[in-house]
Enzyme design. Structure first.
Site: not given
Ligand code: NAP
Length: 312
Positions: A137, A140-141
């Site tokens: 992701c 997200c990261d």
């Protein structure tokens, strides 16, 4: 609020665009639906940056924002949402039983909208580096890799989207794909290919991941045509090779295809009468937010008509 031991007309399991649309329609049909949205409600679009292809948003919209709006809209008409995961269901008798955190709920009809989850490569060293450099992701990261070199694995729209998104942070993004034919749509491929920070390398797959005590340091790549290997340095890697349907809680009670996607028998009804399914848990072909929402609408209408027919 419906009393907890009441048999519900309909329970919706899952909360992406399919689930919320099913919630909106069944709520507006006065069916007092209950949704189990999962601990991470909103589904995969919570992990998506910009949605540019959902009609009605000329400037695009962030995935999480859209999910909040869909939820708000359905709740306005009375959808009851619980952010809990369904552990199991019993479809052998009616009303159906749905077990959530040890508590059993009953419903005359179910709409399954649990979507799909990311597939991992399973290359050597991957399990140890999950969350320490290897992710599925970018939204997200990605921000953890500011001015660092990262790789993206895959040749579909997800890989193109992840690679393009990562250019906001990374100094270089190398996209590797096992073939030279890409499933990605032309527009998304072209956008990635034209970006000065992105290098696309076809005929490359990950043999194993390399790491030190701080985390990921690179990967050994191989050419599937010749088996030749080379090393690439990277501190981040994003795997975007597709998804698998989330159906474990069904324990094989609904018919699926060989990849585990639920099958419809009649319209959106599954192999068990009274159980409907919509969105990515069914869809092996389109897998778009808009098609999931459309199917959620269909499942809600089918459930409503089926419930009505039970009283005839
Ligand atoms: P996908 O289209 O199924 O592509 C998966 C890619 O991963 C393929 O290139 C495949 O290679 C590769 N792959 C699969 N298993 C692999 C393995 N073990 N090792 C190496 N490579 C592997 O999946 P997706 O990109 O997640 O897209 C899914 C759906 O969502 C599509 O319909 C897409 O249009 C949609 N989507 C849309 C958007 C958007 O419009 N904004 C964004 C993301 C996704 P092969 O081609 O060689 O099999």
């Amino acid at each position: 609020m419906v009393a907890p031991d009441t048999v519900r007309n309909v329970i919706i399991i899952g909360s992406g665009p399919a689930g919320y649309t099913a919630g909106l329609y069944t709520a507006r049909a006065m069916l007092e639906p209950l949704m189990f949205a999962g601990y991470m409600s909103g589904g995969q679009l919570m992990l998506t940056s910009d949605i540019e292809n959902f009609p009605g948003y000329p400037q695009g919209i962030g995935g999480p924002d859209m999910m909040l709006q869909l939820r708000e809209q359905a709740e306005r008409f009375g959808l009851e949402v619980q952010d809990k995961n369904v552990e199991s269901v019993d479809l052998s008798t009616r009303p159906f039983a749905v077990t959530v955190e040890g508590e059993v709920f009953h419903a005359h009809a179910l709409i399954v909208c649990t979507g799909a989850e990311s597939i991992w490569l399973g290359a050597e060293g991957e399990a140890e580096q999950k969350g320490r450099g290897i992710s599925t992701c970018a939204t997200c990261d990605g921000a953890f890799f500011r001015d660092e070199e990262v790789i993206v694995v895959g040749g579909g729209d997800s890989a193109m989207e992840e690679a393009t998104f990562l250019t906001r942070f990374a100094s270089k993004v190398t996209l590797i794909h096992r073939r030279d034919v890409f499933r990605a749509s032309q527009v998304m491929y072209d956008r990635a290919a034209a970006h000065p920070k992105i290098e696309i390398r076809p005929f490359r797959q990950v043999e194993r991941w390399l790491s030190d005590e701080k985390g990921l340091t690179g990967a050994v790549l191989s050419d599937p045509r010749t088996g030749e290997t080379e090393e690439i340095a990277c501190t981040g890697a994003f795997i975007a090779i597709g998804h698998k349907p989330i159906t474990a809680f069904l324990d094989g009670q609904l018919k699926t295809d060989e990849e585990g996607y639920l099958l419809h028998s009649q319209h959106t009804m599954t192999s068990v009468e009274g159980v409907f399914a919509a969105g990515d848990v069914v869809d092996t072909r389109y897998r778009q937010a808009i098609t999931a929402a459309g199917m959620g609408c269909q499942a809600a209408i089918d459930a409503e008509r089926w419930l009505e027919a039970q009283h005839d």
